[in-house]
Design a protein around this motif. Structure first.
Motif, PDB file in Angstrom:
ATOM      1  N   TYR A  89       0.812  -1.214   0.000  1.00 52.17           N
ATOM      2  CA  TYR A  89       0.000   0.000   0.000  1.00 52.17           C
ATOM      3  C   TYR A  89       0.858   1.282   0.000  1.00 52.17           C
ATOM      4  O   TYR A  89       0.346   2.375  -0.207  1.00 52.17           O
ATOM      5  N   ARG A 116       1.984  -5.359   9.601  1.00 56.36           N
ATOM      6  CA  ARG A 116       1.296  -6.646   9.580  1.00 56.36           C
ATOM      7  C   ARG A 116       2.139  -7.644  10.371  1.00 56.36           C
ATOM      8  O   ARG A 116       3.115  -8.192   9.851  1.00 56.36           O
ATOM      9  N   ARG A 148      -0.958 -14.607   8.150  1.00 55.38           N
ATOM     10  CA  ARG A 148      -2.352 -14.339   7.753  1.00 55.38           C
ATOM     11  C   ARG A 148      -2.980 -15.613   7.180  1.00 55.38           C
ATOM     12  O   ARG A 148      -4.129 -15.936   7.447  1.00 55.38           O
ATOM     13  N   GLU A 151      -9.008 -12.516   8.243  1.00 55.15           N
ATOM     14  CA  GLU A 151      -7.851 -11.966   8.955  1.00 55.15           C
ATOM     15  C   GLU A 151      -8.212 -11.077  10.145  1.00 55.15           C
ATOM     16  O   GLU A 151      -7.433 -10.971  11.078  1.00 55.15           O
ATOM     17  N   ASN A 173      -4.028  -3.637  11.568  1.00 48.91           N
ATOM     18  CA  ASN A 173      -5.113  -4.508  11.983  1.00 48.91           C
ATOM     19  C   ASN A 173      -4.673  -5.525  13.030  1.00 48.91           C
ATOM     20  O   ASN A 173      -3.489  -5.733  13.207  1.00 48.91           O
ATOM     21  N   CYS A 230      -9.825   3.145   9.858  1.00 50.68           N
ATOM     22  CA  CYS A 230     -10.047   2.016   8.941  1.00 50.68           C
ATOM     23  C   CYS A 230     -10.590   2.567   7.639  1.00 50.68           C
ATOM     24  O   CYS A 230     -11.357   3.527   7.639  1.00 50.68           O
ATOM     25  N   ASP A 231     -10.197   1.938   6.531  1.00 51.55           N
ATOM     26  CA  ASP A 231     -10.627   2.471   5.242  1.00 51.55           C
ATOM     27  C   ASP A 231     -11.826   1.740   4.640  1.00 51.55           C
ATOM     28  O   ASP A 231     -12.259   2.066   3.540  1.00 51.55           O
ATOM     29  N   MET A 232     -12.382   0.739   5.339  1.00 48.88           N
ATOM     30  CA  MET A 232     -13.464  -0.024   4.703  1.00 48.88           C
ATOM     31  C   MET A 232     -14.738   0.796   4.482  1.00 48.88           C
ATOM     32  O   MET A 232     -15.275   0.798   3.365  1.00 48.88           O
ATOM     33  N   HIS A 263     -14.877  -2.734  11.794  1.00 46.56           N
ATOM     34  CA  HIS A 263     -15.318  -3.884  10.992  1.00 46.56           C
ATOM     35  C   HIS A 263     -16.605  -4.473  11.553  1.00 46.56           C
ATOM     36  O   HIS A 263     -16.832  -5.692  11.471  1.00 46.56           O
ATOM     37  N   TYR A 296     -18.152  -6.118   6.290  1.00 45.19           N
ATOM     38  CA  TYR A 296     -17.595  -7.118   7.223  1.00 45.19           C
ATOM     39  C   TYR A 296     -18.677  -7.810   8.053  1.00 45.19           C
ATOM     40  O   TYR A 296     -18.427  -8.855   8.634  1.00 45.19           O
ATOM     41  N   ARG A 337      -7.966 -15.807   1.113  1.00 43.06           N
ATOM     42  CA  ARG A 337      -7.645 -14.440   0.680  1.00 43.06           C
ATOM     43  C   ARG A 337      -6.127 -14.175   0.761  1.00 43.06           C
ATOM     44  O   ARG A 337      -5.561 -13.509  -0.104  1.00 43.06           O
ATOM     45  N   VAL A 356      -3.922 -12.695  -2.201  1.00 34.54           N
ATOM     46  CA  VAL A 356      -3.100 -11.480  -2.080  1.00 34.54           C
ATOM     47  C   VAL A 356      -1.640 -11.787  -2.426  1.00 34.54           C
ATOM     48  O   VAL A 356      -0.990 -11.028  -3.158  1.00 34.54           O
ATOM     49  N   ARG A 405      -1.924  -9.273  -5.670  1.00 38.54           N
ATOM     50  CA  ARG A 405      -1.435  -7.917  -5.401  1.00 38.54           C
ATOM     51  C   ARG A 405       0.070  -7.843  -5.134  1.00 38.54           C
ATOM     52  O   ARG A 405       0.770  -6.974  -5.648  1.00 38.54           O
TER      53      ARG A 405
HETATM   54  C1  G6P Z   1     -10.042  -3.254   3.974  1.00 35.85           C
HETATM   55  C2  G6P Z   1     -10.011  -3.151   5.467  1.00 35.85           C
HETATM   56  C3  G6P Z   1      -8.629  -3.371   5.978  1.00 35.85           C
HETATM   57  C4  G6P Z   1      -8.076  -4.679   5.467  1.00 35.85           C
HETATM   58  C5  G6P Z   1      -8.178  -4.770   3.966  1.00 35.85           C
HETATM   59  C6  G6P Z   1      -7.822  -6.164   3.517  1.00 35.85           C
HETATM   60  O1  G6P Z   1      -9.330  -2.204   3.422  1.00 35.85           O
HETATM   61  O2  G6P Z   1     -10.480  -1.938   5.966  1.00 35.85           O
HETATM   62  O3  G6P Z   1      -8.678  -3.366   7.371  1.00 35.85           O
HETATM   63  O4  G6P Z   1      -6.726  -4.821   5.828  1.00 35.85           O
HETATM   64  O5  G6P Z   1      -9.481  -4.490   3.547  1.00 35.85           O
HETATM   65  O6  G6P Z   1      -7.733  -6.213   2.148  1.00 35.85           O
HETATM   66  P1  G6P Z   1      -7.019  -7.433   1.407  1.00 35.85           P
HETATM   67  O7  G6P Z   1      -7.079  -7.028  -0.002  1.00 35.85           O
HETATM   68  O8  G6P Z   1      -5.618  -7.529   1.956  1.00 35.85           O
HETATM   69  O9  G6P Z   1      -7.832  -8.655   1.717  1.00 35.85           O
END
Ligand code: G6P
Ligand code: MN
Length: 437
Positions: free
Chosen positions: A13, A85, A92, A108, A146, A169-171, A199, A261, A281, A285, A289
């Motif tokens: 990120y 992390r 994870r 996670e 997290n 948190c960005d969700m 979440h 969530y 997941r 990732v 990614r």
């Molecule tokens: C959202 C949540 C984060 C989390 C991420 C996981 O952005 O707010 O808390 O870490 O999703 O995304 P990923 O693509 O790693 O599963």
């Protein structure tokens, strides 16, 4: 001029966050920018990319370093942006796969996976805050790491009066980004009203610039459609699946619009059935990614320029930089923050770490009042809150029983024998990361 350090500099990120920093250079005058990570090799690739980016897009930055040395990274810092992390993606993967082995949600941050990740993260995070405070007593520490709910509860206990430690948190913001494509506007023009835990929350309103609540339109959209408009940038498979499930939630239970969530807590059986216990997941990732971002960075490093590269801003980077900007420029904008309740949600305990809208300005965070919440939400939140507190208790008391109680209370588990079996496996898998419970 500011000194900013990104902790977890080697994250996938970071590149996008640095791009946002460059885009914000007029509002964000930086003297020194530093990346800190414990993984030197990983961070080096991000660091070499950053040197090129800064030279081309923000040459006014006087000093840029990437380092694994805490003194170098944390001395004289105004903002530390935290995105660590603990245990990396390898752990994870275990957090996700172990619960699934026992037919429980493998995620996670939610359920047993989030519990395991939480107990790993608490000591690492507290150590970092202490290190930052040692070198920069007044730094703003903005945290994404997290599981943010557990980190927030643990740090509240250790640093109770620290007004400059802010968890985010960005969700919900990513959801708003998606909603804005439905409404034909931009996220920045929408102001959320929202309550819950991290979440684990709900949107109650979404005001546009004229003060009109646009959430009913989202509600109708989700009742009729389940995929986002084709103009949306969030069309990858994982987001589409998430939005399909959001539509299901909205159709099944009348009420506020849940954070995506909530699917793990409201549909645990379905989630387990849909999951592949051998490919979670974390695997997506690692295979997706991770490879994509690092090969993009390597290409830029080889070419020596970011011209023509596909690097894009992301919600994760944008949101934290918007927050930093609101603090330094005293903008008084509204952000969703994980903060101590203190009466904001009237009918849940005042020491709960809740996620609610707050004004953000030069003095930090000022929560908006939510008022009393209906029984359904209060009931869900109180059980989840007890789970969170017991998880943190388990860490500080080195207590197996606290840990077991936490897992039994979690809606993704419920059954005591299942909780016990998962806990025993997690203890084994987290040897060297966890204290002895
Ligand atoms: C959202 C949540 C984060 C989390 C991420 C996981 O952005 O707010 O808390 O870490 O999703 O995304 P990923 O693509 O790693 O599963
Ligand atoms: Mn989050």
């Amino acid at each position: 001029k500011l000194n900013i350090t990104i902790v977890g500099g080697g994250s996938t990120y970071t590149a996008a966050m640095l791009k946002t920093i460059c885009d914000y250079k007029d509002k964000l005058p930086i003297r020194k920018l530093a990346l800190y990570d414990i993984d030197e090799k990983r961070q080096e690739r991000v660091g070499k990319f950053a040197e090129i980016l800064i030279k081309e897009r923000y040459p006014e930055i006087e000093t840029f370093i990437y380092t694994t040395d805490k003194k170098e990274a944390f001395e004289d810092v105004d903002f530390a942006l935290m995105q660590i992390r603990s245990g990396g993606l390898k752990m994870r993967e275990k957090d996700e796969k172990i619960p699934l082995k026992h037919q429980a949600v493998g995620q996670e941050t939610c359920g047993a996976g989030g519990f395991a990740y939480g107990i790993r993260t608490i000591p690492d995070f507290i150590e970092l805050v202490n290190d930052i405070r040692k070198y920069s007593p007044n730094a703003w520490i903005i945290n994404y790491s997290n599981p943010a709910a557990i980190v927030a509860e643990a740090t509240k206990r250790v640093f109770p009066d620290d007004k400059r430690l802010i968890n985010i948190c960005d969700m919900p913001i990513a959801m708003m980004e998606a909603f804005s494509t439905v409404l034909g506007t931009t996220r920045q023009k929408l102001s959320p009203r929202y309550f819950g835990l991290n979440h684990f929350g709900w949107f109650t309103a979404l005001y546009d610039e004229t003060g009109k609540d646009r959430l009913p339109e989202i509600y109708s959209f989700l009742k009729e459609k389940e995929i986002l408009p084709s103009e949306s940038e969030m069309l990858d498979q994982s987001w589409q699946d998430t939005f399909k499930q959001l539509a299901v939630m909205v159709r099944d239970i009348d009420g506020y619009i849940p954070n995506t969530y909530m699917q793990y807590y409201l549909y645990p059986t379905k989630i387990v059935e849909k999951s592949n216990p051998n490919y979670t997941r974390a695997n997506e990732v690692m295979d997706g990614r991770e490879k994509r971002v690092f090969s993009m960075l390597d290409e830029i490093i080889e070419k020596g320029t970011i011209e023509g590269s596909p690097i894009q801003n992301g919600v994760h980077g944008d949101y934290i930089i918007e927050l930093v900007t609101s603090i330094i420029n005293n903008e008084n904008k509204i952000f969703l923050i994980i903060t101590e309740n203190k009466g904001a949600i009237e009918n849940i305990s005042s020491d709960a770490m809740v996620e609610i809208p707050c004004l953000v300005n030069a003095n930090g965070v000022e929560p908006l009042r939510v008022g009393p919440i209906p029984t359904f939400y209060k009931g869900l939140i109180e059980a989840q809150l007890a789970y969170e507190k017991l998880t943190v208790d388990a860490y500080f008391n080195n207590s197996y029983n606290d840990a077991l109680q936490a897992l039994v209370l979690n809606r993704t588990i419920v059954d005591t024998p299942k909780a016990k079996a998962i806990l025993n496996d997690l203890i084994e898998a987290n040897e060297g990361h966890w204290p002895t419970l």
